[in-house]
Design an enzyme around this catalytic site. Structure first.
Site, PDB file in Angstrom:
ATOM      1  CD1 TRP A   1      -2.655   1.803   0.497  1.00 33.06           C
ATOM      2  CD2 TRP A   1      -1.261   2.523   2.093  1.00 33.06           C
ATOM      3  NE1 TRP A   1      -2.979   3.098   0.775  1.00 33.06           N
ATOM      4  CE2 TRP A   1      -2.136   3.569   1.751  1.00 33.06           C
ATOM      5  CE3 TRP A   1      -0.279   2.757   3.064  1.00 33.06           C
ATOM      6  CZ2 TRP A   1      -2.070   4.837   2.347  1.00 33.06           C
ATOM      7  CZ3 TRP A   1      -0.213   4.004   3.660  1.00 33.06           C
ATOM      8  CH2 TRP A   1      -1.111   5.032   3.305  1.00 33.06           C
TER       9      TRP A   1
ATOM     10  CG  HIS B   1      -8.818   2.044   1.923  1.00 31.56           C
ATOM     11  ND1 HIS B   1      -7.552   1.560   1.662  1.00 31.56           N
ATOM     12  CD2 HIS B   1      -8.742   2.657   3.133  1.00 31.56           C
ATOM     13  CE1 HIS B   1      -6.753   1.838   2.669  1.00 31.56           C
ATOM     14  NE2 HIS B   1      -7.444   2.504   3.574  1.00 31.56           N
TER      15      HIS B   1
ATOM     16  CE  LYS C   1      -6.244   6.269   2.274  1.00 27.26           C
ATOM     17  NZ  LYS C   1      -5.464   6.260   3.502  1.00 27.26           N
TER      18      LYS C   1
ATOM     19  CG  HIS D   1      -5.982  -3.944   5.735  1.00 26.58           C
ATOM     20  ND1 HIS D   1      -5.111  -2.903   5.480  1.00 26.58           N
ATOM     21  CD2 HIS D   1      -5.205  -5.040   5.957  1.00 26.58           C
ATOM     22  CE1 HIS D   1      -3.871  -3.358   5.544  1.00 26.58           C
ATOM     23  NE2 HIS D   1      -3.896  -4.648   5.823  1.00 26.58           N
TER      24      HIS D   1
ATOM     25  CD  GLU E   1      -4.695  -1.292   2.339  1.00 23.56           C
ATOM     26  OE1 GLU E   1      -3.491  -1.359   2.661  1.00 23.56           O
ATOM     27  OE2 GLU E   1      -5.597  -0.984   3.150  1.00 23.56           O
TER      28      GLU E   1
ATOM     29  CG  ASP F   1      -7.640   3.458   9.652  1.00 22.27           C
ATOM     30  OD1 ASP F   1      -7.936   2.312   9.299  1.00 22.27           O
ATOM     31  OD2 ASP F   1      -7.044   4.263   8.907  1.00 22.27           O
TER      32      ASP F   1
ATOM     33  CG  ASP G   1      -5.239  -0.956   8.635  1.00 22.16           C
ATOM     34  OD1 ASP G   1      -4.558  -0.408   9.526  1.00 22.16           O
ATOM     35  OD2 ASP G   1      -5.266  -0.542   7.453  1.00 22.16           O
TER      36      ASP G   1
ATOM     37  CG  ASP H   1      -8.689  -0.528   4.822  1.00 22.89           C
ATOM     38  OD1 ASP H   1      -9.760  -0.034   5.202  1.00 22.89           O
ATOM     39  OD2 ASP H   1      -7.624  -0.409   5.464  1.00 22.89           O
TER      40      ASP H   1
ATOM     41  CG  ASP I   1      -9.211   5.004   5.602  1.00 22.61           C
ATOM     42  OD1 ASP I   1      -9.632   4.043   6.266  1.00 22.61           O
ATOM     43  OD2 ASP I   1      -8.061   5.058   5.144  1.00 22.61           O
TER      44      ASP I   1
HETATM   45  C1  RNT Z   1      -3.922   3.177   4.886  1.00 26.13           C
HETATM   46  C2  RNT Z   1      -4.029   1.705   4.702  1.00 26.13           C
HETATM   47  C3  RNT Z   1      -2.875   0.908   5.219  1.00 26.13           C
HETATM   48  C4  RNT Z   1      -2.368   1.360   6.562  1.00 26.13           C
HETATM   49  C5  RNT Z   1      -1.362   0.445   7.211  1.00 26.13           C
HETATM   50  C6  RNT Z   1      -0.678   1.081   8.367  1.00 26.13           C
HETATM   51  O1  RNT Z   1      -5.061   3.861   4.574  1.00 26.13           O
HETATM   52  O2  RNT Z   1      -5.210   1.252   5.269  1.00 26.13           O
HETATM   53  O3  RNT Z   1      -3.208  -0.432   5.217  1.00 26.13           O
HETATM   54  O4  RNT Z   1      -3.418   1.565   7.464  1.00 26.13           O
HETATM   55  O5  RNT Z   1      -0.483  -0.001   6.267  1.00 26.13           O
HETATM   56 ZN    ZN Z   2      -5.489  -0.844   5.299  1.00 26.60          ZN
END
Ligand code: RNT
Ligand code: ZN
Length: 416
Positions: A181, A259, A224, A283, A222, A293, A323, A256, A291
């Site tokens: 990523w 994303h 985004k 993720h 990955e 988290d 994640d 993820d 996003d």
């Molecule tokens: C970022 C991605 C990625 C990170 C990690 C730390 O938006 O989700 O996966 O969160 O690599």
């Molecule tokens: Zn991620």
């Protein structure tokens, strides 16, 4: 009769074998990310977190060294039922006193400490090259940079990470999922959207060409939609990452669930990808309006994602990793809450009469389907969860495990 015995009978009357569900869940590996413990900083630099991702909050007690981070992670793991894998980022290299290697020069020996930890728990490791928080990120770009030297540096980093992933797999006996990523992108409207993507594609191809055993190392790409400060354009968009995986054997798509546009659901994308890819990676996070988290909870979309994996019979071909990172609350309870929530989601999915529900759909009995799906929600799931936790030797009810974390906070975290 115990509460579990009663719950078991109630589920059995709906066609669900809770003992079988518990036994299956114990075997499903879920990857626990090391980066919740120190707000995604790592040990190889002093600078801030960059790359379009952010942590917010300043809760006391953050881990500052490998010893502290590993101790915190072990505390967290002691309160989680289920099988854990450990997910490491390259910036978490552990150097001996006076030793240092830049990201393009990282070697397996810099991750020996993580292998030791994995072996202690008889488990595997997953890995991530760190394409952020580093002075060689030039104008927000790494693998897609037009600057040859910059791109070269990051390609070498990716290759080093393939070698480290191979080492992880060989040492632990478990395949290592290696996720690519980057936050590469632009804040405002670019003049060339394809150029960076072509460079990104070729750079990933070079990384994938680093020799590795495809059964042991599972590279992923990955996608985004956007990052903070990188709102207008992301090189690794959804179409880019998915096509990358589709056209390169042995490269997995990684979704993820933070994303995508907020009206899109990863639970719906999982079965779509499973129609085509032998294996996929996830993720698991909780996006709040963006996003963000946030810590994963036992909420509707989390349950729906777990349901899809289970009812597509894809537990063996879906690599699941958590994640999230919240610096505003006790970081150990963040880890534990997130991990336990995903475990609950999987257990709840395994305690669903999926075949019967599919049959109702196929017979177009949509009224009964709706009613049944609603009724399932109020079955005594908490009793099955408590039984699972008891069989795994961890406290079932929140207040019990939180007490342990509070004591650890007093004795350890607040003394940092
Ligand atoms: C970022 C991605 C990625 C990170 C990690 C730390 O938006 O989700 O996966 O969160 O690599
Ligand atoms: Zn991620």
């Amino acid at each position: 009769m115990s509460r579990y015995e009663e719950a078991k009978q109630i589920y059995a009357s709906c066609g669900v074998d809770t003992d079988a569900a518990i036994a299956r869940l114990k075997e499903i590996p879920v990857s626990l990310h090391c980066w919740q413990g120190d707000d995604v900083i790592g040990f190889d630099h002093d600078g801030p977190l960059t790359g379009g991702i952010q942590t917010t909050g300043n809760y006391p007690g953050k881990a500052r060294t490998p010893e502290e981070l590993i101790a915190d992670m072990e505390k967290a793991m002691s309160l989680m039922p289920g099988k854990k894998k450990i997910n490491v980022h390259a910036c978490y290299a552990v150097f001996e006193d006076g030793e240092y290697a830049d990201r393009d020069r990282l070697e397996p020996k810099h991750f020996r400490r993580w292998v030791e930890l994995a072996k202690k728990y008889h488990t595997g490791l997953d890995f991530n090259p760190t394409f952020f928080s580093h002075p060689k990120v030039k104008d927000g770009l790494t693998l897609s940079s037009p600057d040859e030297e910059t791109r070269r540096f990051w390609i070498e980093h990716g290759k080093a990470c393939i070698r480290i992933s191979q080492y992880f797999a060989e040492e632990t006996g478990y395949p290592c999922v290696m996720n690519i990523w980057t936050g590469d992108g632009f804040k405002d409207i670019p003049a060339d959207r394809m150029g960076p993507r072509m460079r990104y594609k070729e750079a990933i191809e070079e990384i994938l060409a680093e020799p590795h055993d495809k059964d042991k190392v599972k590279p992923c790409c990955e996608s985004k939609v956007f990052g903070i400060g990188v709102e207008a354009y992301t090189a690794g968009s959804a179409e880019f990452a998915l096509s990358m995986a589709a056209f390169h054997e042995g490269c997995l798509p990684l979704m993820d669930n933070g994303h995508y546009h907020p009206t899109e659901y990863v639970s719906d994308k999982i079965p779509a990808l499973l129609c085509f890819f032998p294996e996929i990676a996830l993720h698991i996070t909780r996006p709040v309006r963006w996003d963000s988290d946030h810590v994963v909870l036992f909420d509707d979309e989390t349950k729906e994602m777990a349901k899809e994996i289970v009812r597509c019979d894809a537990l063996d071909r879906t690599y699941m990793a958590l994640d999230f990172f919240d610096a505003g609350i006790n970081r150990i309870s963040a880890w534990v809450t997130g991990f336990r929530s995903w475990q609950k989601a999987l257990l709840s999915a395994l305690c669903t009469p999926n075949e019967d529900l599919k049959k109702l759909q196929d017979e177009n009995r949509m009224t009964e389907l709706m009613v049944m799906q609603e009724e399932m929600k109020t079955l005594p799931f908490g009793d099955v969860w408590a039984e699972y936790c008891a069989r795994e030797g961890v406290p079932a009810a929140g207040p019990d495990w939180l007490k342990e974390i509070k004591a650890y906070e007093q004795d350890v975290l607040l003394k940092r």
